[in-house]
Motif scaffolding. Sequence first.
Motif, PDB file in Angstrom:
ATOM      1  N   TYR A   1       5.136 -25.191  93.454  1.00 16.84           N
ATOM      2  CA  TYR A   1       4.242 -25.252  94.610  1.00 16.84           C
ATOM      3  C   TYR A   1       2.792 -25.313  94.144  1.00 16.84           C
ATOM      4  CZ  TYR A   1       2.559 -24.915  99.320  1.00 16.84           C
ATOM      5  OH  TYR A   1       1.957 -25.231 100.515  1.00 16.84           O
ATOM      6  N   GLY A   2       2.016 -26.190  94.807  1.00 15.98           N
ATOM      7  CA  GLY A   2       0.617 -26.353  94.401  1.00 15.98           C
ATOM      8  C   GLY A   2       0.449 -27.538  93.473  1.00 15.98           C
ATOM      9  N   ASN A   3       1.512 -27.883  92.738  1.00 12.38           N
ATOM     10  CA  ASN A   3       1.482 -29.070  91.880  1.00 12.38           C
ATOM     11  C   ASN A   3       2.268 -30.212  92.517  1.00 12.38           C
ATOM     12  OD1 ASN A   3       0.335 -27.343  89.860  1.00 12.38           O
ATOM     13  ND2 ASN A   3       1.160 -28.714  88.306  1.00 12.38           N
ATOM     14  N   ASP A   4       3.551 -29.969  92.736  1.00 15.20           N
ATOM     15  CA  ASP A   4       4.472 -31.036  93.154  1.00 15.20           C
ATOM     16  C   ASP A   4       4.707 -31.037  94.662  1.00 15.20           C
ATOM     17  OD1 ASP A   4       4.983 -31.481  90.326  1.00 15.20           O
ATOM     18  OD2 ASP A   4       6.100 -29.609  90.444  1.00 15.20           O
ATOM     19  N   ILE A   5       4.543 -29.899  95.265  1.00 17.43           N
ATOM     20  CA  ILE A   5       4.706 -29.788  96.720  1.00 17.43           C
ATOM     21  C   ILE A   5       3.576 -28.922  97.268  1.00 17.43           C
ATOM     22  CG2 ILE A   5       7.213 -30.139  96.874  1.00 17.43           C
ATOM     23  CD1 ILE A   5       7.575 -27.121  96.756  1.00 17.43           C
ATOM     24  N   ASP A   6       3.182 -29.216  98.500  1.00 15.47           N
ATOM     25  CA  ASP A   6       2.191 -28.383  99.193  1.00 15.47           C
ATOM     26  C   ASP A   6       2.250 -28.720 100.677  1.00 15.47           C
ATOM     27  OD1 ASP A   6       0.697 -30.738  99.619  1.00 15.47           O
ATOM     28  OD2 ASP A   6      -0.474 -30.440  97.806  1.00 15.47           O
ATOM     29  N   ASP A   7       1.234 -28.294 101.434  1.00 11.25           N
ATOM     30  CA  ASP A   7       1.339 -28.484 102.881  1.00 11.25           C
ATOM     31  C   ASP A   7       1.064 -29.923 103.321  1.00 11.25           C
ATOM     32  OD1 ASP A   7      -1.375 -28.542 102.562  1.00 11.25           O
ATOM     33  OD2 ASP A   7      -1.757 -26.630 103.569  1.00 11.25           O
ATOM     34  N   THR A   8       0.824 -30.821 102.363  1.00  5.33           N
ATOM     35  CA  THR A   8       0.673 -32.238 102.714  1.00  5.33           C
ATOM     36  C   THR A   8       1.902 -33.052 102.311  1.00  5.33           C
ATOM     37  OG1 THR A   8      -0.309 -32.935 100.619  1.00  5.33           O
ATOM     38  CG2 THR A   8      -1.814 -32.055 102.283  1.00  5.33           C
ATOM     39  N   THR A   9       2.888 -32.395 101.689  1.00  3.44           N
ATOM     40  CA  THR A   9       4.098 -33.114 101.267  1.00  3.44           C
ATOM     41  C   THR A   9       5.295 -32.532 102.012  1.00  3.44           C
ATOM     42  OG1 THR A   9       4.625 -31.587  99.472  1.00  3.44           O
ATOM     43  CG2 THR A   9       3.122 -33.397  98.951  1.00  3.44           C
ATOM     44  N   THR A  10       6.288 -33.354 102.284  1.00  6.81           N
ATOM     45  CA  THR A  10       7.464 -32.863 103.006  1.00  6.81           C
ATOM     46  C   THR A  10       8.654 -32.757 102.050  1.00  6.81           C
ATOM     47  OG1 THR A  10       8.452 -34.994 103.583  1.00  6.81           O
ATOM     48  CG2 THR A  10       6.661 -34.199 105.008  1.00  6.81           C
ATOM     49  N   PRO A  11       9.685 -32.009 102.441  1.00  2.80           N
ATOM     50  CA  PRO A  11      10.886 -31.916 101.602  1.00  2.80           C
ATOM     51  C   PRO A  11      11.529 -33.292 101.373  1.00  2.80           C
ATOM     52  CG  PRO A  11      10.917 -30.190 103.272  1.00  2.80           C
ATOM     53  CD  PRO A  11       9.762 -31.085 103.597  1.00  2.80           C
ATOM     54  N   MET A  12      11.449 -34.181 102.369  1.00  9.64           N
ATOM     55  CA  MET A  12      12.077 -35.489 102.229  1.00  9.64           C
ATOM     56  C   MET A  12      11.356 -36.303 101.155  1.00  9.64           C
ATOM     57  SD  MET A  12      14.255 -34.822 104.509  1.00  9.64           S
ATOM     58  CE  MET A  12      15.221 -36.269 104.908  1.00  9.64           C
ATOM     59  N   GLU A  13      10.025 -36.200 101.120  1.00  8.63           N
ATOM     60  CA  GLU A  13       9.251 -36.914 100.100  1.00  8.63           C
ATOM     61  C   GLU A  13       9.479 -36.322  98.719  1.00  8.63           C
ATOM     62  OE1 GLU A  13       5.298 -38.148 102.723  1.00  8.63           O
ATOM     63  OE2 GLU A  13       5.392 -36.182 101.773  1.00  8.63           O
ATOM     64  N   ALA A  14       9.711 -35.016  98.671  1.00  3.29           N
ATOM     65  CA  ALA A  14       9.796 -34.312  97.388  1.00  3.29           C
ATOM     66  C   ALA A  14      11.196 -34.360  96.779  1.00  3.29           C
ATOM     67  CB  ALA A  14       9.345 -32.859  97.561  1.00  3.29           C
ATOM     68  N   GLY A  15      12.099 -35.123  97.405  1.00  2.41           N
ATOM     69  CA  GLY A  15      13.458 -35.192  96.865  1.00  2.41           C
ATOM     70  C   GLY A  15      14.257 -33.936  97.158  1.00  2.41           C
ATOM     71  N   LEU A  16      13.820 -33.203  98.193  1.00  2.09           N
ATOM     72  CA  LEU A  16      14.502 -31.956  98.550  1.00  2.09           C
ATOM     73  C   LEU A  16      15.309 -32.123  99.840  1.00  2.09           C
ATOM     74  CD1 LEU A  16      11.596 -29.436  97.786  1.00  2.09           C
ATOM     75  CD2 LEU A  16      13.626 -29.879  96.392  1.00  2.09           C
ATOM     76  N   SER A  17      15.721 -33.363 100.156  1.00  2.00           N
ATOM     77  CA  SER A  17      16.453 -33.580 101.416  1.00  2.00           C
ATOM     78  C   SER A  17      17.758 -32.780 101.442  1.00  2.00           C
ATOM     79  CB  SER A  17      16.728 -35.064 101.627  1.00  2.00           C
ATOM     80  OG  SER A  17      17.425 -35.584 100.522  1.00  2.00           O
ATOM     81  N   TRP A  18      18.299 -32.455 100.256  1.00  2.07           N
ATOM     82  CA  TRP A  18      19.527 -31.649 100.198  1.00  2.07           C
ATOM     83  C   TRP A  18      19.294 -30.233 100.721  1.00  2.07           C
ATOM     84  CZ3 TRP A  18      19.630 -27.278  96.981  1.00  2.07           C
ATOM     85  CH2 TRP A  18      18.563 -27.170  96.073  1.00  2.07           C
ATOM     86  N   THR A  19      18.029 -29.832 100.863  1.00  4.69           N
ATOM     87  CA  THR A  19      17.720 -28.491 101.381  1.00  4.69           C
ATOM     88  C   THR A  19      17.396 -28.527 102.868  1.00  4.69           C
ATOM     89  OG1 THR A  19      15.335 -28.644 100.967  1.00  4.69           O
ATOM     90  CG2 THR A  19      16.711 -27.859  99.146  1.00  4.69           C
ATOM     91  N   VAL A  20      17.560 -29.706 103.487  1.00  3.26           N
ATOM     92  CA  VAL A  20      17.252 -29.838 104.912  1.00  3.26           C
ATOM     93  C   VAL A  20      18.562 -30.057 105.664  1.00  3.26           C
ATOM     94  CG1 VAL A  20      15.895 -31.035 106.653  1.00  3.26           C
ATOM     95  CG2 VAL A  20      15.017 -30.847 104.313  1.00  3.26           C
ATOM     96  N   LYS A  21      18.959 -29.079 106.484  1.00  5.46           N
ATOM     97  CA  LYS A  21      20.245 -29.144 107.188  1.00  5.46           C
ATOM     98  C   LYS A  21      19.971 -29.426 108.670  1.00  5.46           C
ATOM     99  CE  LYS A  21      22.847 -27.969 103.589  1.00  5.46           C
ATOM    100  NZ  LYS A  21      21.885 -27.971 102.484  1.00  5.46           N
ATOM    101  N   PHE A  22      20.075 -30.722 109.024  1.00  3.93           N
ATOM    102  CA  PHE A  22      19.722 -31.141 110.376  1.00  3.93           C
ATOM    103  C   PHE A  22      20.705 -30.627 111.429  1.00  3.93           C
ATOM    104  CE2 PHE A  22      17.626 -34.287 107.656  1.00  3.93           C
ATOM    105  CZ  PHE A  22      16.335 -34.184 108.138  1.00  3.93           C
ATOM    106  N   ASP A  23      21.928 -30.279 110.978  1.00  4.99           N
ATOM    107  CA  ASP A  23      22.948 -29.875 111.953  1.00  4.99           C
ATOM    108  C   ASP A  23      22.952 -28.376 112.239  1.00  4.99           C
ATOM    109  OD1 ASP A  23      23.813 -29.033 109.521  1.00  4.99           O
ATOM    110  OD2 ASP A  23      25.732 -30.112 109.535  1.00  4.99           O
ATOM    111  N   LYS A  24      21.952 -27.644 111.733  1.00  5.53           N
ATOM    112  CA  LYS A  24      21.991 -26.187 111.941  1.00  5.53           C
ATOM    113  C   LYS A  24      21.276 -25.755 113.220  1.00  5.53           C
ATOM    114  CE  LYS A  24      17.820 -24.531 109.587  1.00  5.53           C
ATOM    115  NZ  LYS A  24      17.237 -23.423 108.837  1.00  5.53           N
ATOM    116  N   GLY A  25      20.714 -26.693 113.966  1.00  7.58           N
ATOM    117  CA  GLY A  25      19.937 -26.333 115.152  1.00  7.58           C
ATOM    118  C   GLY A  25      18.469 -26.616 114.903  1.00  7.58           C
TER     119      GLY A  25
END
Lengths: 133, 366
Positions: free
Chosen positions: B244-268
């Motif tokens: 955090y602060g280098n590769d990700i911050d409040d201007t980057t999203t998980p989808m851009e950062a290759g973290l889509s596996w940490t985003v569970k759209f079906d959980k509500g």
Amino acid sequence: MSVPKDYRYTESHEWVRIEEDNVITIGITDYAQEKLGDIVSIDLPRVGDEVERGEPVGMIDSQKASTEVFAPVSGVVLEVNELLNDDSAVINTDPYEEGWLIRIEVEDLEQIDELLSADDYEELLGKLDDEEG
Amino acid sequence: MHGHDNVRKTELFDLHVKAGGKMVPFAGFWMPVQFESIAKEHERVRTKVGLFDVSHMGEVVFRGERALSVVQRITTNNVGTVMPGKAVYTPVCLPTGGIVDDMIFYKVSDTEWFVCVNASNKDKDYQWFLRQADGECEVLDLSDSYSQIAVQGPNAPELLSRVFGDSALSMKPFTFAKKDFKGTEVILATTGYTGEKGGEIYVPNAAAVALWLELTQEGESLGVGPIGLGARDSLRLEMKYCLYGNDIDDTTTPMEAGLSWTVKFDKGDFTGRDILVRQRDEGCSRQLVTFVVEGKGIARHGYPVLVDDRQVGHVTSGTLSPTLGIAVGMAYIDRPFDAPGTKILIDIKGMKKVEARVVQPPLLKR
């Protein structure tokens, strides 16, 4: 932190040793190598290159950071420390002697007078210590 | 020390100084950046076992009958309906999809989660949690009570079993359990930031020194040694773990950062979901990629990335990989230049441009 008395210095932590007439050797100071930590590679100009005071002439990479080396004075590169290609870590162990970077033929001797003395440089380090702890 | 009057010491500070640690101020604490050398410490973790003082990290607890809905709402991953005893890595997002912080949620029970957050974001995170929870559950900042020691490397499971018993050996990755250490209850989690086996131990401050000494003594025959933040950074970079602060911050999203596996759209519903759904469906304009430098030079945070003399991105992290012996890094690169195999140029301080190539992460298989 060692600061040899007979050397001159820059605010960007290069040292200058006057060899003869208009020839100087430059390197980075003990403070600079300590801040960088383990040096892993270097990139220096070639013999014959012209360098200009204040402009970057090389790069020193440590494991954790990279820093530019700025020319303390303007001139022409006479010699490059070839030893560093095989063992750049010598800058860590002996920054003021074996770890020298380049020799330069100085264009304007007055530029040397404008460099910091050892006392000036030590004062600068004292201030940095206050800021950085 | 002048100018650093408010920099704090971890419980292990004196031990680090005695071990030759080079101490620097980081996220409000004096932390060891290295002991003997970053490269040697890095190798120790890849081949033997290393100890990290990560007491600067923050610890927060969510507790209460309605804590489940709170933690599901603020995180992108499913931290809620997993089994108790499970650890889950997750980003926490703003409504914009930008990342507030990335962290690990440990599910203690259906009404309690223990969370480890980044040191530099601790106060910001806590305020964000309080606002998001809006009184629906308790949110407690326990950072000042806990020290944290990471034990990482191929010999780490053996070392942990010597200190905590054989049950430590049978723990699956990303789980945790309460363990007794000489009468003190600690949390042993099989998590980490290096790609190696091992764990992270959350220990009450009063027992931190004793635990460190015990790990050092029991680990002697396993090649244990202290590891500084320098090697922690090169170890995580080889695995493409974000900082955090280098590769990700409040201007980057998980989808851009290759973290889509940490985003569970079906959980509500959860904060940031709308934007992340759009990025999932339409794709992102840029991606965080891993690259290897093929020319001479080391890429560093902030250096421009070029294709055909046009800037297409920037480096977020870079170092000389001690394991591979080549310069590597991560960068945000615009589509379509983010594809593995793409040749890029990295502009090193305007002095020179070195060739590099986008590669499939991680750089090391573990």
